[in-house]
Design a protein around this motif. Structure first.
Motif, mmCIF file in Angstrom:
data_model
loop_
_atom_site.group_PDB
_atom_site.id
_atom_site.type_symbol
_atom_site.label_atom_id
_atom_site.label_comp_id
_atom_site.label_asym_id
_atom_site.label_seq_id
_atom_site.Cartn_x
_atom_site.Cartn_y
_atom_site.Cartn_z
ATOM 1 N N ALA A 7 11.415 -0.287 -8.182
ATOM 2 C CA ALA A 7 10.600 0.868 -7.770
ATOM 3 C C ALA A 7 10.780 1.290 -6.319
ATOM 4 N N SER A 8 10.903 0.330 -5.416
ATOM 5 C CA SER A 8 10.813 0.696 -4.001
ATOM 6 C C SER A 8 11.977 0.147 -3.194
ATOM 7 N N SER A 13 -4.673 2.305 -8.642
ATOM 8 C CA SER A 13 -4.490 0.869 -8.787
ATOM 9 C C SER A 13 -5.601 0.272 -9.656
ATOM 10 N N LEU A 19 -4.257 5.873 -3.995
ATOM 11 C CA LEU A 19 -3.675 4.543 -4.227
ATOM 12 C C LEU A 19 -4.727 3.579 -4.752
ATOM 13 N N LEU A 72 -1.318 9.805 -8.726
ATOM 14 C CA LEU A 72 -0.388 8.869 -8.077
ATOM 15 C C LEU A 72 1.048 9.393 -8.181
ATOM 16 N N HIS A 108 -4.968 -1.454 -13.425
ATOM 17 C CA HIS A 108 -5.273 -2.854 -13.724
ATOM 18 C C HIS A 108 -6.349 -2.962 -14.803
ATOM 19 N N ASN A 147 8.543 -4.329 -8.994
ATOM 20 C CA ASN A 147 8.355 -3.254 -8.013
ATOM 21 C C ASN A 147 9.425 -3.317 -6.925
ATOM 22 N N ARG A 183 3.986 1.259 -14.275
ATOM 23 C CA ARG A 183 5.107 0.828 -13.433
ATOM 24 C C ARG A 183 5.118 -0.701 -13.311
ATOM 25 N N GLY A 184 6.191 -1.313 -13.732
ATOM 26 C CA GLY A 184 6.313 -2.765 -13.595
ATOM 27 C C GLY A 184 5.492 -3.555 -14.596
ATOM 28 N N VAL A 238 2.477 0.783 -6.159
ATOM 29 C CA VAL A 238 1.202 0.804 -6.885
ATOM 30 C C VAL A 238 1.453 1.317 -8.301
ATOM 31 N N PRO A 239 0.891 0.676 -9.335
ATOM 32 C CA PRO A 239 0.104 -0.556 -9.285
ATOM 33 C C PRO A 239 1.006 -1.778 -9.116
ATOM 34 N N LEU A 240 0.354 -2.916 -8.864
ATOM 35 C CA LEU A 240 1.111 -4.148 -8.646
ATOM 36 C C LEU A 240 1.019 -5.037 -9.890
ATOM 37 N N HIS A 241 1.563 -4.535 -10.997
ATOM 38 C CA HIS A 241 1.593 -5.389 -12.195
ATOM 39 C C HIS A 241 2.556 -6.548 -11.989
ATOM 40 N N ASN A 242 3.642 -6.291 -11.241
ATOM 41 C CA ASN A 242 4.688 -7.302 -11.113
ATOM 42 C C ASN A 242 5.460 -7.052 -9.816
ATOM 43 N N ASN A 289 11.948 2.551 -12.104
ATOM 44 C CA ASN A 289 10.506 2.660 -12.233
ATOM 45 C C ASN A 289 9.878 3.495 -11.117
ATOM 46 N N ASN A 290 10.584 4.537 -10.712
ATOM 47 C CA ASN A 290 9.989 5.417 -9.705
ATOM 48 C C ASN A 290 10.294 6.865 -10.044
ATOM 49 N N GLU A 324 3.591 10.382 -5.147
ATOM 50 C CA GLU A 324 4.935 9.841 -4.993
ATOM 51 C C GLU A 324 5.977 10.961 -4.951
ATOM 52 N N GLN A 379 0.816 -1.214 0.000
ATOM 53 C CA GLN A 379 0.000 0.000 0.000
ATOM 54 C C GLN A 379 0.851 1.265 0.000
ATOM 55 N N LEU A 380 2.031 1.168 -0.568
ATOM 56 C CA LEU A 380 2.891 2.343 -0.691
ATOM 57 C C LEU A 380 2.780 2.881 -2.111
ATOM 58 N N GLN A 381 2.900 4.198 -2.247
ATOM 59 C CA GLN A 381 2.752 4.818 -3.572
ATOM 60 C C GLN A 381 3.656 4.182 -4.630
ATOM 61 N N GLU A 382 4.899 3.850 -4.257
ATOM 62 C CA GLU A 382 5.797 3.320 -5.294
ATOM 63 C C GLU A 382 5.607 1.824 -5.530
#
Lengths: 420, 420
Positions: free
Chosen positions: A378-379, B410, B406, B93, B414, A374, B59-60, A366-370, B298-299, B97, A361-364
């Protein structure tokens, strides 16, 4: 002692018992403790295969200097003045930073190893620990086998590390490098390690000068020299390995030597090129990642070092497909755990429960494509919960006693800088 | 509206009034609002001079792929399906960030610019905003001056950006690159920008192919070509500039073109070499830093990109003294603010109050031997408070409405991925 991680995003309920992952995607069993892991992903704890933990005290103390000036005028003079008390607090700070950033095991080499071991034991983290072994050819103990006094002190410290601490403190040998340890003591360390079943942690071919000096002195390149004196083996963790040729890579593969890649430190200190991951990998060498010490990085964040590893390999190979996120994540988990023989590094039943919950649930994040992407790209601040040997060291980003550690480590570091 | 930052670690009390730093190290005046800034350091807000904010949605989504596969099979098809609503949430988003990581101004180029501007206006951040201008030589408006319809739409969007939003939304032109915009529209953009006093944001010489294609088509290298058509000027922000020769560097210096260095993206996409900072710097060119979009980084973390900038320059030059922490920090503050003409970037009386409070009580900020070093090399998550135009956007790491952003971003991301 049992722990239930309830409702993880990627593995459902996970049951941990006696320091191991007992069951995955299971019923929500009764347990001694439960963590609500909803909206959090379970990943293995990170393994840092090369650092000098207490160098947190020197973070930001001397940067952007030529290598020799940096070492001889800034780092070494201050290291000579470090006490066990300094190193204890420096290691406490390092452990705090590692727990906050998801490292559950680190491979350390530094002075006053028992002071560091006290810190590690208290902080609940796992560490392969070696006192720096430097032996410039003096023979204080007499005879022709290297400095016996240094060897005897190493034997004593190894016994103490084995007898006086929890099993999370894993004794190892730390012969510093070929240019700071005599051939006799290198050979002695290799024999002693085989006899006592110890890992050996050494710097290898970090700079071009190390290679040319070794050729001048021995007629051999560093890895060839280490091979000739019988030093190489599957228990050796060789840090850096930047300046290797094909025959050295073949020797590392033949002896199953483990390589620790330190991309951030290598770039910051400008060691002259990028470690040749593609060739090492093709040769079948286990390559993991180290942060190196905080004087040359300047943090202990394994996800950041992982990003540096992946991106520097892509840049060096001129190929964006090199070292993808999934493989990079394996380097800082599975590969590191194999190198250090600690039984963690994967989420599977029976594995040692050195694991993390990642905040999704952190901005970096999101989204959770992979998730792998991430984490690696990203993070670097997404670790919510850190568990080592089944014990919770951080939950919701809170670590016991952190304010006191920051205060004491800060005082010690500034006092140390004043001693210069 | 006035704001007192009470007891900052490095500047004492700082008084902010009407969006500017009014007084430094002053008495603790009465003010409309007060922030206790003890144990926090005051630094200028970071300026990101090249990004595509709404690409947070990707992202990702697609990493570790060959460049052309990545663009043509993954990124472009999805971008073609993005709606204004998608881009609004992607930009929200991104702003979240950026606020969390200390960016107070960003130079953006993307589709549906008015949707992005809505997000920027709401989030309180500052942005130089351009809609992507792509004109492949079609002439939908007739005549020989490039695609008049595209130019007219650009004029309309520029008017809207200027009239409908706060002064934090700064209209600019975004001709994408020499290989995606006709010579006529590039010349038109340069003229229109001069007439309306607008910044111009363009990609220049990111890849070697761009250079060889340009030579083949025009007989000139990209910067020479842009010079010949009268495009270059002090209002141009040229992103990437990886593949330059000496004569191009001289042209950039002569026209006072601003260069945005994107080290993380360049390494991740493997553009083939490191931007030549030493030569650009010696030529007197203003070099700032961009993150590029989240599909290639990716950030949006400027401190991380700053570390990549410094370390990649050290590695590339084989010189650890290259791009020291102090200069790198200036690149992401002062240089960026000058390039974007926003009046911030320094802690001095009269400067625009886009400023940050840095948490000094974090493990990776301890000890505090050197604030610049800790910021650039050690910590990427140390921003506690973010202030833009004198307004507090984040305090104690809390941003208004973040959970909702978020969730929505998200969902949108998706859903977008599902449209492929």
């Amino acid at each position: 002692m049992s722990l239930l991680l309830k409702n993880t995003e990627n593995y459902g309920n996970v049951y941990i018992e006696e320091g191991r992952i007992a069951e995955i995607d299971c019923e929500p069993y009764d347990s001694d403790a439960t963590i609500n892991a909803a909206k959090r992903a379970l990943v293995p704890g990170f393994v840092n295969t090369h650092t000098h933990a207490a160098m947190t005290l020197l973070r930001g103390y001397a940067d952007d200097l030529p290598l020799l000036t940096w070492l001889s005028e800034w780092i070494w003079p201050l290291e000579a003045k470090m006490t066990g008390e300094d190193i204890y607090w420096g290691t406490k700070l390092a452990c705090l930073e590692m727990i906050k950033t998801g490292t559950t095991t680190f491979n350390d080499m530094y002075w006053h190893v028992l002071a560091s071991a006290n810190a590690v034991d208290e902080m609940g983290i796992r560490s392969v620990m070696s006192n720096v072994l430097i032996d410039t050819g003096g023979e204080s103990g007499g005879g022709g086998g290297g400095d016996r006094a240094v060897q005897k002190e190493t034997e004593r410290l190894t016994r103490r590390l084995r007898s006086d601490y929890s099993s999370r403190v894993i004794p190892a040998l730390g012969p510093h490098a070929i240019y700071t340890v005599s051939e006799e003591s290198l050979a002695w360390a290799a024999d002693f390690a085989r006899e006592k079943d110890l890992l050996v942690h050494i710097h290898v071919s970090e700079t071009e000068k190390e290679v040319s000096d070794c050729i001048e002195k021995t007629g051999l390149r560093p890895v060839e020299y280490l091979d000739r004196i019988g030093f190489l083996g599957p228990n050796v963790i060789a840090a850096h390995c930047v300046w290797l040729n094909d025959s050295e890579i073949a020797l590392l593969a033949k002896h199953d030597v483990k390589v620790s890649h330190n991309p951030t430190s290598n770039m910051k200190l400008a060691v002259g090129r990028t470690m040749d991951y593609p060739r090492l990998s093709r040769a079948g060498v286990n390559v993991s990642v180290g942060t190196d010490g905080c004087a040359s990085n300047n943090n202990l964040n394994m996800l950041e070092s992982a990003k540096f590893a992946s991106l520097s390999q892509k840049a060096s190979a001129n190929d964006p497909t090199m070292l993808p996120a999934r493989d990079t994540l394996a380097m800082i988990t599975k590969n590191g755990a194999e190198a250090l023989r600690i039984g963690s590094g994967e989420i599977k039943e029976g594995a040692v429960a050195d694991v993390l919950l990642i905040d999704l649930q952190l901005q970096e994040m999101v989204p959770l494509h992979n998730l792998d992407s991430n984490l690696i790209y990203a993070s670097h601040g997404c670790v919510d919960t850190t568990i080592c040997a089944g014990s919770v060291l951080m939950e919701g980003r809170k670590v016991a006693g952190e304010a006191d550690i920051l205060k004491k480590a800060s005082e010690v570091a500034h006092d140390l800088a004043g001693r210069r």
